[in-house]
Design an enzyme around this catalytic site. Structure first.
Site, PDB file in Angstrom:
ATOM      1  NE  ARG A  64      19.463 -25.862  12.208  1.00 23.49           N
ATOM      2  CZ  ARG A  64      20.782 -25.719  12.105  1.00 23.49           C
ATOM      3  NH1 ARG A  64      21.353 -24.587  12.494  1.00 23.49           N
ATOM      4  NH2 ARG A  64      21.516 -26.688  11.619  1.00 23.49           N
ATOM      5  CB  THR A 120      24.303 -32.638  12.988  1.00 20.56           C
ATOM      6  OG1 THR A 120      23.933 -32.078  11.730  1.00 20.56           O
ATOM      7  CG2 THR A 120      24.361 -34.153  12.824  1.00 20.56           C
ATOM      8  CD  GLU A 121      18.455 -28.656  10.104  1.00 15.05           C
ATOM      9  OE1 GLU A 121      18.374 -27.805  11.013  1.00 15.05           O
ATOM     10  OE2 GLU A 121      18.370 -28.372   8.904  1.00 15.05           O
ATOM     11  CG  PHE A 139      21.032 -29.816   6.688  1.00 10.60           C
ATOM     12  CD1 PHE A 139      21.607 -31.070   6.834  1.00 10.60           C
ATOM     13  CD2 PHE A 139      21.428 -28.799   7.556  1.00 10.60           C
ATOM     14  CE1 PHE A 139      22.553 -31.301   7.822  1.00 10.60           C
ATOM     15  CE2 PHE A 139      22.376 -29.026   8.540  1.00 10.60           C
ATOM     16  CZ  PHE A 139      22.942 -30.271   8.685  1.00 10.60           C
ATOM     17  CD  GLN A 159      19.170 -21.658  13.767  1.00  3.07           C
ATOM     18  OE1 GLN A 159      20.309 -22.063  13.567  1.00  3.07           O
ATOM     19  NE2 GLN A 159      18.306 -21.470  12.778  1.00  3.07           N
ATOM     20  NE  ARG A 201      23.305 -20.520  11.284  1.00  2.94           N
ATOM     21  CZ  ARG A 201      23.521 -21.847  11.377  1.00  2.94           C
ATOM     22  NH1 ARG A 201      23.469 -22.618  10.309  1.00  2.94           N
ATOM     23  NH2 ARG A 201      23.751 -22.397  12.556  1.00  2.94           N
ATOM     24  CD  GLU A 231      27.337 -17.373  15.597  1.00  2.00           C
ATOM     25  OE1 GLU A 231      28.132 -18.320  15.389  1.00  2.00           O
ATOM     26  OE2 GLU A 231      26.506 -17.379  16.514  1.00  2.00           O
ATOM     27  CG  LEU A 235      24.639 -29.306  17.267  1.00  2.00           C
ATOM     28  CD1 LEU A 235      23.264 -28.689  17.249  1.00  2.00           C
ATOM     29  CD2 LEU A 235      25.564 -28.576  16.306  1.00  2.00           C
ATOM     30  CG  ASP A 246      35.504 -11.800  23.205  1.00  2.00           C
ATOM     31  OD1 ASP A 246      34.841 -11.589  24.237  1.00  2.00           O
ATOM     32  OD2 ASP A 246      36.235 -12.795  23.070  1.00  2.00           O
ATOM     33  CB  SER A 269      26.591 -21.110  10.090  1.00  2.00           C
ATOM     34  OG  SER A 269      26.823 -22.482  10.300  1.00  2.00           O
ATOM     35  CG  HIS A 300      20.298 -26.935  16.604  1.00  2.00           C
ATOM     36  ND1 HIS A 300      19.781 -28.205  16.671  1.00  2.00           N
ATOM     37  CD2 HIS A 300      20.991 -26.867  15.442  1.00  2.00           C
ATOM     38  CE1 HIS A 300      20.163 -28.877  15.584  1.00  2.00           C
ATOM     39  NE2 HIS A 300      20.899 -28.092  14.836  1.00  2.00           N
ATOM     40  N   GLY A 342      36.522 -20.121  11.292  1.00  2.00           N
ATOM     41  CA  GLY A 342      36.402 -20.291   9.848  1.00  2.00           C
ATOM     42  C   GLY A 342      36.422 -18.975   9.096  1.00  2.00           C
ATOM     43  CG  HIS A 395      22.880 -23.753  17.051  1.00  2.00           C
ATOM     44  ND1 HIS A 395      23.948 -24.518  17.452  1.00  2.00           N
ATOM     45  CD2 HIS A 395      22.841 -23.848  15.685  1.00  2.00           C
ATOM     46  CE1 HIS A 395      24.532 -25.049  16.380  1.00  2.00           C
ATOM     47  NE2 HIS A 395      23.895 -24.640  15.312  1.00  2.00           N
TER      48      HIS A 395
END
Lengths: 234, 590
Positions: free
Chosen positions: B289, B257-258, B121, B243, B401, B390, B255, B224, B406, B245, B18, B356
């Site tokens: 979290r 989701t929250e 959230f 973090q 976070r 990230e 995962l 990397d 994110s 999760h 992203g 996470h």
């Protein structure tokens, strides 16, 4: 368990071959096919395959498992292994680069050919474009595609004319944008598809539907495109 | 020139997730000759796995919503070491960045009014004076990351971005002034090595969750960019902040989701008790979290875990009803059936805190400019190097976070990096070319590996590294045990430098890539270990048994790890937002 694995390294092999490997599976575990490949690779690092998310959303590890296309990471042994044997081959119909890694260029080219992006000539508002939940619902079953190519490489029409038939994955996305009420290029999109090959090479055999790891239905989307093209012609 | 092919661009973006694709889009749209260099086809990047949504005050669920409330939540969530100028930028520019995504075609879920659907959230309020739970996370069902990543790829196709797909960046190339002037990279399909020369190099290489044995992260998340920057001698910020999760699926690590808890799901222990009511009476299951993850571990340690091993808790969803689950959480139902063998419509999902997200990373300005420090501890610019997403630590997440931040971080700061680089290039920014020897230096690691027929197995060393991090640098930390962990890491380091490559072929050699990735994992792990050992307090995700309190007197600071001296320094947190009053540190309760 016996794993029969398709091997081909263009630098050392004149032709591809099947390598039979005995593997002890940890008791009581229903491993995914990707887990099995990872175990094999620990012993023989030269085995090549793509993988990333390992949870069925990135579309990297499409492969042919005991004759059926699917994603290695979400296909459990219990679903695919027959008579204690697992045969792993690359997705059919695409050039093999190495082992299970195929050259997906033509698949991506067909995806690009349908203009896979929203086209809207009107000036954008200061906030989002509005869309009703009902109109948004028309995109369900379409936008979730992960471009794994399981469908298109299970399609004989795509095997035969990969350069001219868009294939189920590309057509599913073509319909995703035709169905989007925010898109203003429907006429142009249909014109691009209006030829004997792009859409009409689909014979409705639904191999795409039976292999899609996301449970999507490209055949239905293709049917909708056909209808739009026919409506336009009359 | 060095004995390899050179390809030149004005800007290169390493990473096609992203952040990378948002930066590449911005640069391409403004006419900068840009390439996006990515080790996987862009839509295979880890952004695809983000589920719940992108948090942003677009005032759909609540017409009176205010980005300042989002800013307050974010600063509080960070345990007060997020930089307030950066959080201010993210929260205020956020709506524009989200509307742009919608205009690109992102298929957001909708409200009856036709606006973008927002769900509650964790850590969301209506500002410092009103702890009412807000609903601020914009969602496309529970596949927001997938929808966002594909939309960005599509926008880049439309915009004509150049992609170098399945190219693996090996190391940064630096000139005589220590400026970054591109990377050495391998085209994976052919094995060919090239120098990709560039005036601006953007590291958008994502996280490194694979340093832990149990992680929600994709197999490709090997840090990397962090590894490359550390090897080049550049510092990392807040690397102790990882973090965990709360809801990774027990056993598999994938995962959920929250958003499950946002939609009304909650956690129960072996006694069927909704235990978060005890730990966070107000926010309950939607506390930060770090708070929820620690509560879960305490429940398990005190014997109230579920299952035969009493080593996990349960996420209850069935009371939400089949219709809501299918409409709002279809992907979660799929994942639970596949990986936990339970149907959330009928039974609870076994979950456990799982690594996470990396809050730390390359320190940058809001415009993505990478920073180092001079001998007086003053910020200095690393010319030619940028980071976003990230991999960067700008810092908007501080010590913890918030969910949904994110995705906002990566679009806002991917965009900001693109804007800033365009401006620099327009101002005529030029760099001194690297000499052959300088390019050769960036190939040293690759050369060592290519000639290493004997040595350690990459898979074995990687496993030992991951287990070491899991055991000594997990949810709860302790000085003595971390000292032991560091000793083990030193020994593992010897083995990392001595890995073997038995497969020397050129075509799609994934053994070579995995060996190079292991070097990066180790760099990240070591930076994490030193930073965690030296930060002698508990803050956000960094919880120590031997220093249980937050220590604002000494540690209301960023930590900065210097790889050449293996030393930990400090850096001031920004408390000077431009348009709002500073949010002063307070005791953090939910």
């Amino acid at each position: 368990m016996l794993v029969s694995l398709y091997r081909y390294n263009p630098e050392t092999d004149n032709a591809p071959y099947m390598q039979d490997i005995e593997l002890d599976i940890p008791k009581g575990k229903d491993l995914m096919v990707l887990d099995i490949l990872n175990l094999l690779k620990e012993k023989d690092p030269s085995i090549a395959y793509r993988r990333s998310c390992r949870e069925g959303v990135c579309g990297s590890d499409g492969m042919n498992m005991n004759g059926k296309n699917g994603l290695g990471c979400i296909t459990p042994m219990s679903e695919v292994v027959k008579h204690d044997k697992l045969v792993l081959r690359p997705l059919p119909g695409l050039p093999v680069i190495r082992d299970l890694v195929v050259d997906m260029s033509i698949f991506y080219k067909q995806y690009e050919s349908i203009q896979p992006y929203l086209i809207n000539d009107e000036p954008a508002p200061a906030i989002e474009r509005l869309q009703s939940p009902e109109d948004r619902e028309k995109l369900d079953g379409l936008y979730e595609c992960i471009l794994c190519a399981c469908c298109s490489t299970a399609c004989p029409s795509f095997w035969w004319n990969p350069d001219k038939f868009v294939g189920p994955a590309g057509l599913l996305q073509a319909y995703r944008f035709l169905a989007d009420t925010r898109d203003t290029a429907q006429a142009e999109r249909l014109s691009n598809l209006d030829d004997p090959f792009s859409v009409f090479r689909c014979r409705g055999i639904m191999n795409c539907v039976s292999v899609c790891p996301k449970g999507l239905n490209p055949t239905r989307a293709i049917g909708h495109i056909r209808n739009l093209l026919l409506q336009r012609a009359t | 020139m060095a004995n390899i092919k050179t390809i030149s661009y004005d800007a290169i973006v390493i990473g096609g997730g992203g952040a990378g694709m948002r930066a590449a889009l911005q640069l391409t749209q403004s006419g900068v000759n840009t390439a996006c260099v990515t080790k996987v086809f862009p839509t295979r990047s880890h952004t695809v796995s983000a589920q719940g949504g992108i948090t942003c005050a677009i005032a759909s669920a609540d017409p009176n919503d205010d980005w300042r409330w989002h800013m307050y939540d974010t600063v509080k969530g960070s345990d007060y070491i997020a930089d307030q100028d950066a959080v201010e930028y993210m929260c205020s520019v956020g709506p524009q960045a989200v509307f742009e995504l919608e205009h690109m075609g992102l298929p957001f879920s909708r409200t009856e009014q036709g606006r973008i659907y927002q769900r509650p959230f964790g850590g969301q309020s209506k500002g410092p004076d009103d702890p009412t739970q807000a609903a601020r996370t914009c969602a496309a069902a529970d596949r927001t990351g997938h929808a966002l990543l594909h939309t960005l790829y599509q926008a880049n196709l439309k915009g004509g971005t150049t992609f170098l797909n399945e190219w693996y960046a090996v190391d940064l190339v630096k000139n005589s002034k220590n400026d970054v002037v591109g990377v050495v990279a391998i085209e994976i399909e052919t094995g060919e090595v090239a120098y990709i020369k560039s005036k601006a190099t953007v590291l958008a290489t994502g996280g490194a969750g694979r340093i832990y044995a149990s992680t929600t992260n994709a197999l490709i998340n090997t840090g990397d960019g962090i590894g490359m920057a550390l090897r080049a001698g550049f510092p990392m910020q807040d690397m102790e902040m990882w973090q965990f999760h709360p809801t990774g699926i027990y056993g598999a690590g994938t995962l959920v989701t929250e958003g499950c808890r946002g939609e009304g799901g909650y956690l129960i222990n072996s006694e069927g008790e909704r235990f978060m009511e005890r730990y966070a009476p107000n926010a309950k299951d939607l506390a930060g979290r770090d708070v929820v993850a620690r509560a879960m571990v305490v429940e398990i340690l005190e014997g109230r875990g579920c299952g035969p091993e009493k080593d996990h808790v349960l996420l209850k969803l069935d009371h939400l009803g089949e219709e809501t689950l299918n409409l709002r959480l279809p992907g979660i139902c799929e994942l639970s059936r596949t990986f936990a063998h339970v149907d959330p419509v009928k039974e609870p999902v076994p979950v456990v805190p799982t690594c996470h997200y990396m809050m730390g990373g390359i320190p940058t300005t809001v415009g993505g400019q990478a920073l180092s420090q001079d001998e007086n501890g003053k910020d200095v610019v690393i010319e030619g190097l940028f980071a976003c997403g990230e991999a960067a630590c700008v810092s908007v997440h501080g010590a913890n976070r918030l969910g949904g931040n994110s995705l906002l971080d990566l679009v806002v700061f991917g965009r900001a990096a693109g804007l800033y680089i365009e401006e620099r290039l327009r101002d005529g920014f030029e760099t001194t070319a690297a000499t052959d020897a300088e390019i050769e230096r960036s190939m040293a690691r690759l050369k060592r590996l290519n000639n290493a027929r004997e040595g350690e197995s990459v898979a074995e060393v990687r496993k030992d590294l991951q287990n070491c991090m899991q055991l000594y640098f997990g949810v709860f930390r302790d000085g003595d045990s971390m000292a032991e962990g560091l000793k083990k890491l030193d020994a593992i380091g010897e083995r990392v430098r001595n890995t073997r490559l038995t497969d020397t072929s050129q075509a799609f050699n994934t053994a070579r890539i995995e060996a190079l990735e292991l070097d990066n994992l180790y760099e990240v792990a070591y930076a994490t270990a030193i930073s965690a050992f030296e930060r002698k307090e508990s803050r956000g995700a960094h919880a120590r048994n031997d220093f249980t309190e937050r220590d604002d007197e000494n540690w209301l600071k960023h930590s900065v790890y210097f790889p050449l001296e293996k030393r930990l320094g400090k850096r001031d947190v920004n408390f000077a937002p431009k348009t709002v009053d500073t949010f002063q540190p307070k005791v953090r309760t939910y």
